[in-house]
Write an enzyme that holds these catalytic residues in place. Structure first.
Site, PDB file in Angstrom:
ATOM      1  N   GLU A 155      -9.926  -9.974  -7.451  1.00 10.73           N
ATOM      2  CA  GLU A 155      -8.325  -8.962  -7.153  1.00 10.73           C
ATOM      3  C   GLU A 155      -7.348  -8.841  -8.638  1.00 10.73           C
ATOM      4  O   GLU A 155      -7.467  -8.437  -8.212  1.00 10.73           O
ATOM      5  CB  GLU A 155      -8.174  -8.556  -6.105  1.00 10.73           C
ATOM      6  CG  GLU A 155      -9.171  -8.393  -5.040  1.00 10.73           C
ATOM      7  CD  GLU A 155      -8.642  -9.235  -3.516  1.00 10.73           C
ATOM      8  OE1 GLU A 155     -10.416  -8.632  -2.508  1.00 10.73           O
ATOM      9  OE2 GLU A 155      -7.948  -9.006  -2.939  1.00 10.73           O
ATOM     10  N   ASN A 192      -2.220   0.250   6.880  1.00 11.81           N
ATOM     11  CA  ASN A 192      -1.187  -1.099   7.426  1.00 11.81           C
ATOM     12  C   ASN A 192      -0.388  -1.669   6.096  1.00 11.81           C
ATOM     13  O   ASN A 192      -0.932  -3.425   6.136  1.00 11.81           O
ATOM     14  CB  ASN A 192      -2.598  -1.987   8.213  1.00 11.81           C
ATOM     15  CG  ASN A 192      -3.540  -2.230   6.705  1.00 11.81           C
ATOM     16  OD1 ASN A 192      -3.657  -1.847   5.463  1.00 11.81           O
ATOM     17  ND2 ASN A 192      -4.718  -2.840   7.422  1.00 11.81           N
ATOM     18  N   TYR A 195     -12.777  -1.226  -3.256  1.00  6.76           N
ATOM     19  CA  TYR A 195     -13.054  -1.366  -1.543  1.00  6.76           C
ATOM     20  C   TYR A 195     -14.610  -1.463  -1.896  1.00  6.76           C
ATOM     21  O   TYR A 195     -15.082  -0.752  -1.010  1.00  6.76           O
ATOM     22  CB  TYR A 195     -12.709  -0.897  -1.125  1.00  6.76           C
ATOM     23  CG  TYR A 195     -10.585  -1.168  -1.139  1.00  6.76           C
ATOM     24  CD1 TYR A 195     -10.864  -1.564  -0.385  1.00  6.76           C
ATOM     25  CD2 TYR A 195     -10.423  -0.661  -1.229  1.00  6.76           C
ATOM     26  CE1 TYR A 195      -9.713  -2.786   0.809  1.00  6.76           C
ATOM     27  CE2 TYR A 195      -8.200  -0.925  -0.955  1.00  6.76           C
ATOM     28  CZ  TYR A 195      -8.332  -1.938   0.196  1.00  6.76           C
ATOM     29  OH  TYR A 195      -7.167  -2.197   0.083  1.00  6.76           O
ATOM     30  N   ARG A 218       2.118  -6.178   8.782  1.00  5.32           N
ATOM     31  CA  ARG A 218       1.849  -5.913   9.829  1.00  5.32           C
ATOM     32  C   ARG A 218       2.609  -5.000  10.593  1.00  5.32           C
ATOM     33  O   ARG A 218       2.834  -3.765  10.997  1.00  5.32           O
ATOM     34  CB  ARG A 218       0.026  -6.204   9.728  1.00  5.32           C
ATOM     35  CG  ARG A 218      -0.728  -5.490   8.331  1.00  5.32           C
ATOM     36  CD  ARG A 218      -1.721  -6.444   8.203  1.00  5.32           C
ATOM     37  NE  ARG A 218      -2.387  -5.091   6.943  1.00  5.32           N
ATOM     38  CZ  ARG A 218      -3.574  -6.550   6.301  1.00  5.32           C
ATOM     39  NH1 ARG A 218      -4.768  -7.350   6.797  1.00  5.32           N
ATOM     40  NH2 ARG A 218      -4.081  -5.686   5.570  1.00  5.32           N
ATOM     41  N   PHE A 241     -15.385   4.141   7.421  1.00  6.90           N
ATOM     42  CA  PHE A 241     -14.428   4.372   6.483  1.00  6.90           C
ATOM     43  C   PHE A 241     -13.158   4.435   5.507  1.00  6.90           C
ATOM     44  O   PHE A 241     -12.862   4.612   4.822  1.00  6.90           O
ATOM     45  CB  PHE A 241     -12.680   3.721   7.527  1.00  6.90           C
ATOM     46  CG  PHE A 241     -12.679   1.885   7.142  1.00  6.90           C
ATOM     47  CD1 PHE A 241     -12.512   1.524   5.922  1.00  6.90           C
ATOM     48  CD2 PHE A 241     -13.692   1.174   8.198  1.00  6.90           C
ATOM     49  CE1 PHE A 241     -13.504  -0.053   5.813  1.00  6.90           C
ATOM     50  CE2 PHE A 241     -13.202  -0.065   8.222  1.00  6.90           C
ATOM     51  CZ  PHE A 241     -13.566  -0.257   7.273  1.00  6.90           C
ATOM     52  N   LYS A 268       0.602  -1.510   0.234  1.00  7.97           N
ATOM     53  CA  LYS A 268      -0.238  -0.444   0.295  1.00  7.97           C
ATOM     54  C   LYS A 268       0.747   0.716   0.181  1.00  7.97           C
ATOM     55  O   LYS A 268       1.798   0.886  -0.084  1.00  7.97           O
ATOM     56  CB  LYS A 268      -1.325  -0.217   1.284  1.00  7.97           C
ATOM     57  CG  LYS A 268      -1.890  -1.484   1.440  1.00  7.97           C
ATOM     58  CD  LYS A 268      -2.809  -1.105   2.591  1.00  7.97           C
ATOM     59  CE  LYS A 268      -3.714  -1.972   2.308  1.00  7.97           C
ATOM     60  NZ  LYS A 268      -5.327  -1.893   3.055  1.00  7.97           N
ATOM     61  N   THR A 312      -5.555  -6.631  10.560  1.00  5.43           N
ATOM     62  CA  THR A 312      -6.280  -5.562  10.584  1.00  5.43           C
ATOM     63  C   THR A 312      -5.212  -4.467  11.089  1.00  5.43           C
ATOM     64  O   THR A 312      -4.937  -3.873  10.491  1.00  5.43           O
ATOM     65  CB  THR A 312      -7.518  -5.614  10.256  1.00  5.43           C
ATOM     66  OG1 THR A 312      -7.835  -6.540   9.349  1.00  5.43           O
ATOM     67  CG2 THR A 312      -7.658  -4.329   9.158  1.00  5.43           C
ATOM     68  N   HIS A 367      -1.712  -5.478   1.733  1.00  6.69           N
ATOM     69  CA  HIS A 367      -3.354  -6.272   1.434  1.00  6.69           C
ATOM     70  C   HIS A 367      -3.375  -7.419   0.975  1.00  6.69           C
ATOM     71  O   HIS A 367      -2.256  -8.107   0.614  1.00  6.69           O
ATOM     72  CB  HIS A 367      -4.251  -5.069  -0.076  1.00  6.69           C
ATOM     73  CG  HIS A 367      -5.117  -6.639  -0.032  1.00  6.69           C
ATOM     74  ND1 HIS A 367      -6.575  -6.088   0.399  1.00  6.69           N
ATOM     75  CD2 HIS A 367      -5.339  -7.604  -1.043  1.00  6.69           C
ATOM     76  CE1 HIS A 367      -7.410  -6.914  -0.221  1.00  6.69           C
ATOM     77  NE2 HIS A 367      -7.522  -7.075  -0.853  1.00  6.69           N
ATOM     78  N   ARG A 410      -2.193 -14.197   4.401  1.00  3.94           N
ATOM     79  CA  ARG A 410      -3.102 -13.401   5.779  1.00  3.94           C
ATOM     80  C   ARG A 410      -2.799 -14.016   6.779  1.00  3.94           C
ATOM     81  O   ARG A 410      -2.167 -13.068   7.987  1.00  3.94           O
ATOM     82  CB  ARG A 410      -4.370 -14.611   5.787  1.00  3.94           C
ATOM     83  CG  ARG A 410      -5.730 -14.047   5.497  1.00  3.94           C
ATOM     84  CD  ARG A 410      -5.907 -12.169   4.434  1.00  3.94           C
ATOM     85  NE  ARG A 410      -7.017 -12.257   6.088  1.00  3.94           N
ATOM     86  CZ  ARG A 410      -6.900 -10.293   6.132  1.00  3.94           C
ATOM     87  NH1 ARG A 410      -7.259 -10.262   4.428  1.00  3.94           N
ATOM     88  NH2 ARG A 410      -7.631  -9.947   7.009  1.00  3.94           N
TER      89      ARG A 410
HETATM   90  P1  DAT Z   1      -7.869  -6.445   6.132  1.00  2.00           P
HETATM   91  O1  DAT Z   1      -7.305  -5.682   5.075  1.00  2.00           O
HETATM   92  O2  DAT Z   1      -7.472  -7.404   6.644  1.00  2.00           O
HETATM   93  O3  DAT Z   1      -8.313  -7.612   5.157  1.00  2.00           O
HETATM   94  P2  DAT Z   1     -10.735  -4.880   6.226  1.00  2.00           P
HETATM   95  O4  DAT Z   1     -10.496  -6.048   5.004  1.00  2.00           O
HETATM   96  O5  DAT Z   1     -11.730  -5.432   7.003  1.00  2.00           O
HETATM   97  O6  DAT Z   1      -9.030  -5.725   6.523  1.00  2.00           O
HETATM   98  O7  DAT Z   1     -10.193  -3.420   5.771  1.00  2.00           O
HETATM   99  C1  DAT Z   1     -10.122  -3.246   4.420  1.00  2.00           C
HETATM  100  C2  DAT Z   1      -9.160  -2.402   4.524  1.00  2.00           C
HETATM  101  O8  DAT Z   1      -9.359  -1.300   5.532  1.00  2.00           O
HETATM  102  C3  DAT Z   1      -8.205  -2.076   5.585  1.00  2.00           C
HETATM  103  O9  DAT Z   1      -6.794  -3.116   5.348  1.00  2.00           O
HETATM  104  C4  DAT Z   1      -7.222  -0.721   6.741  1.00  2.00           C
HETATM  105  C5  DAT Z   1      -9.634  -0.742   6.293  1.00  2.00           C
HETATM  106  N1  DAT Z   1     -10.171  -0.467   7.262  1.00  2.00           N
HETATM  107  C6  DAT Z   1     -10.691  -1.978   8.224  1.00  2.00           C
HETATM  108  N2  DAT Z   1     -11.100  -1.045   9.304  1.00  2.00           N
HETATM  109  C7  DAT Z   1     -10.608   0.135   9.639  1.00  2.00           C
HETATM  110  C8  DAT Z   1     -11.036   1.598  10.627  1.00  2.00           C
HETATM  111  N3  DAT Z   1     -12.070   0.950  11.661  1.00  2.00           N
HETATM  112  N4  DAT Z   1     -10.822   2.052  10.182  1.00  2.00           N
HETATM  113  C9  DAT Z   1      -9.392   2.768   9.495  1.00  2.00           C
HETATM  114  N5  DAT Z   1      -9.812   1.413   8.189  1.00  2.00           N
HETATM  115  C10 DAT Z   1     -10.017   0.680   8.454  1.00  2.00           C
HETATM  116 MG    MG Z   2     -10.250  -7.575   3.736  1.00  2.00          MG
END
Ligand code: DAT
Ligand code: MG
Length: 139
Positions: free
Chosen positions: A128, A114, A51, A104, A59, A11, A93, A117, A87
């Protein structure tokens, strides 16, 4: 079915901080083979599409702004049990909850910024990967 493949992005924060090489090395050292790779930048529109599943989350706007804020690396990776093993390699996350030694834990700044992805299922890994790479770029 690409059951042994996953999809990743390094990222914008990790690329901007000069961690691209270190992260790619961790990925290769963990046994993932890089099948397709691209250094690119998402427009806000493309980040929103990627996304879209998070459209209703509070968010989402922040996520789209962040993911289009600078260049990224997109890649398709291959390994037995690729989705789950990747993962594990990237960690939770929220970097505050990520296990020691995970990407991470080492490189993420916050739950939003973070570093990487990783796809959450075989089905999404394929969707994807197809988002970024044409059939001629998937080896
Ligand atoms: P991951 O990337 O671990 O699969 P996710 O699919 O739940 O997590 O969310 C996608 C992305 O969105 C994540 O990498 C960062 C952002 N994100 C998730 N939860 C968040 C939050 N509570 N506040 C801000 N950004 C967030
Ligand atoms: Mg995800």
């Amino acid at each position: 079915m690409a059951t042994n493949r996953t999809f990743t992005m390094i990222k914008p924060d990790a690329v901007a901080d000069g961690n691209m090489g270190a992260i790619l090395k961790m990925i290769e050292d963990a046994g993932f083979k890089i099948i397709s790779m691209k250094y690119t930048r998402l427009t806000a529109e493309l980040a929103g599409q990627f996304y879209a599943v998070h459209k209703e989350r509070p968010f989402y706007g922040e996520l789209v702004d962040y993911m289009s804020s600078g260049p990224i690396v997109a890649a398709i990776l291959e390994k037995d049990n690729a989705v789950a093993d990747f993962r594990t390699l990237i960690g939770a996350t929220n970097p505050a909850e990520a296990a020691e030694g995970t990407i991470r834990k080492l490189f993420a700044k916050s739950i939003g910024e973070n570093a990487v992805h990783g796809s959450d299922s075989d089905e999404n890994a394929e969707i994807e990967g197809n988002f970024y790479f044409s059939q001629y770029e998937r080896f």
